[in-house]
Design a protein around this motif. Sequence first.
Motif, PDB file in Angstrom:
ATOM      1  N   PHE A   1       0.840  -1.056   0.029  1.00  0.00           N
ATOM      2  CA  PHE A   1       0.012  -0.221  -0.068  1.00  0.00           C
ATOM      3  C   PHE A   1       0.881   1.302  -0.131  1.00  0.00           C
ATOM      4  O   PHE A   1       2.031   1.200   0.125  1.00  0.00           O
ATOM      5  CB  PHE A   1      -0.865   0.137   1.067  1.00  0.00           C
ATOM      6  CG  PHE A   1      -0.298   0.284   2.696  1.00  0.00           C
ATOM      7  CD1 PHE A   1      -0.113   1.611   2.979  1.00  0.00           C
ATOM      8  CD2 PHE A   1       0.228  -0.651   3.346  1.00  0.00           C
ATOM      9  CE1 PHE A   1       0.458   1.838   4.162  1.00  0.00           C
ATOM     10  CE2 PHE A   1       0.698  -0.546   4.346  1.00  0.00           C
ATOM     11  CZ  PHE A   1       0.844   0.757   4.966  1.00  0.00           C
ATOM     12  N   THR A   2       0.593   2.439  -0.540  1.00  0.00           N
ATOM     13  CA  THR A   2       1.303   3.522  -0.397  1.00  0.00           C
ATOM     14  C   THR A   2       0.606   4.516   0.357  1.00  0.00           C
ATOM     15  O   THR A   2      -0.699   4.677   0.193  1.00  0.00           O
ATOM     16  CB  THR A   2       1.264   4.031  -1.980  1.00  0.00           C
ATOM     17  OG1 THR A   2       1.894   3.086  -2.731  1.00  0.00           O
ATOM     18  CG2 THR A   2       2.105   5.503  -2.181  1.00  0.00           C
ATOM     19  N   LEU A   3       1.280   5.292   1.211  1.00  0.00           N
ATOM     20  CA  LEU A   3       0.737   6.354   1.672  1.00  0.00           C
ATOM     21  C   LEU A   3       1.254   7.661   1.221  1.00  0.00           C
ATOM     22  O   LEU A   3       2.503   8.031   1.033  1.00  0.00           O
ATOM     23  CB  LEU A   3       1.453   6.260   3.312  1.00  0.00           C
ATOM     24  CG  LEU A   3       0.963   7.573   4.226  1.00  0.00           C
ATOM     25  CD1 LEU A   3      -0.402   7.775   4.453  1.00  0.00           C
ATOM     26  CD2 LEU A   3       1.408   7.544   5.735  1.00  0.00           C
ATOM     27  N   LYS A   4       0.380   8.519   0.837  1.00  0.00           N
ATOM     28  CA  LYS A   4       0.756   9.930   0.066  1.00  0.00           C
ATOM     29  C   LYS A   4      -0.231  10.951   0.804  1.00  0.00           C
ATOM     30  O   LYS A   4      -1.326  10.741   0.157  1.00  0.00           O
ATOM     31  CB  LYS A   4       0.608   9.694  -1.254  1.00  0.00           C
ATOM     32  CG  LYS A   4       0.959  11.040  -2.121  1.00  0.00           C
ATOM     33  CD  LYS A   4       1.116  10.706  -3.601  1.00  0.00           C
ATOM     34  CE  LYS A   4       1.803  12.291  -3.925  1.00  0.00           C
ATOM     35  NZ  LYS A   4       1.714  11.837  -5.574  1.00  0.00           N
ATOM     36  N   GLN A   5       0.119  11.521   1.822  1.00  0.00           N
ATOM     37  CA  GLN A   5      -0.664  12.403   2.429  1.00  0.00           C
ATOM     38  C   GLN A   5      -0.846  13.770   1.830  1.00  0.00           C
ATOM     39  O   GLN A   5       0.137  14.096   1.155  1.00  0.00           O
ATOM     40  CB  GLN A   5      -0.057  12.982   3.855  1.00  0.00           C
ATOM     41  CG  GLN A   5      -0.072  11.342   4.666  1.00  0.00           C
ATOM     42  CD  GLN A   5       0.659  11.599   6.059  1.00  0.00           C
ATOM     43  OE1 GLN A   5      -0.056  12.227   6.748  1.00  0.00           O
ATOM     44  NE2 GLN A   5       1.911  11.113   6.223  1.00  0.00           N
ATOM     45  N   ALA A   6      -1.833  14.272   1.800  1.00  0.00           N
ATOM     46  CA  ALA A   6      -2.325  15.437   1.283  1.00  0.00           C
ATOM     47  C   ALA A   6      -1.278  16.483   1.818  1.00  0.00           C
ATOM     48  O   ALA A   6      -1.436  16.654   3.064  1.00  0.00           O
ATOM     49  CB  ALA A   6      -3.881  15.830   1.451  1.00  0.00           C
ATOM     50  N   GLN A   7      -0.975  17.465   1.004  1.00  0.00           N
ATOM     51  CA  GLN A   7      -0.205  18.610   1.564  1.00  0.00           C
ATOM     52  C   GLN A   7      -0.913  19.987   1.693  1.00  0.00           C
ATOM     53  O   GLN A   7      -1.710  20.283   1.376  1.00  0.00           O
ATOM     54  CB  GLN A   7       1.016  18.989   0.344  1.00  0.00           C
ATOM     55  CG  GLN A   7       1.734  17.873   0.014  1.00  0.00           C
ATOM     56  CD  GLN A   7       2.654  17.213   1.314  1.00  0.00           C
ATOM     57  OE1 GLN A   7       3.069  18.292   2.089  1.00  0.00           O
ATOM     58  NE2 GLN A   7       2.797  16.021   1.383  1.00  0.00           N
TER      59      GLN A   7
END
Length: 126
Positions: free
Chosen positions: A120-126
Amino acid sequence: MNLRQHFSTSLRSIVLASAVAVAATSAFAHTTLQSASPAINATVSTQPTKLLLNFGEPVMLMNIKLVDTQQKNIDLNYKVTSDLQLAHTVALPALPDSTYTVIWTTMGKDGHNMSGKYNFTLKQAQ
């Protein structure tokens, strides 16, 4: 042996072999990971606080590892229990954006180990 007897003997052999093959397949079938959270191959935008693994049959979670894209182990502080469960929950520490691999090993009630992994990939909103 005439042709009819030969055919009958051959047919019985095929039916018996098929029955043995089906029984063997059922006996050695192992449960699989049915679903997970974070989901398999998902990209999530919020910090997950736990891993949730759902299996097809009750299993003991013998080992679970989380590694990032650099193959760095993330400490999960997981303790093995002898509980057979359909679902296993493991707390997650705060994670930086990355692609993670969850590597798991379970043991079924028959004593057989099963293992697998997913990303899974974690790409938090900036």
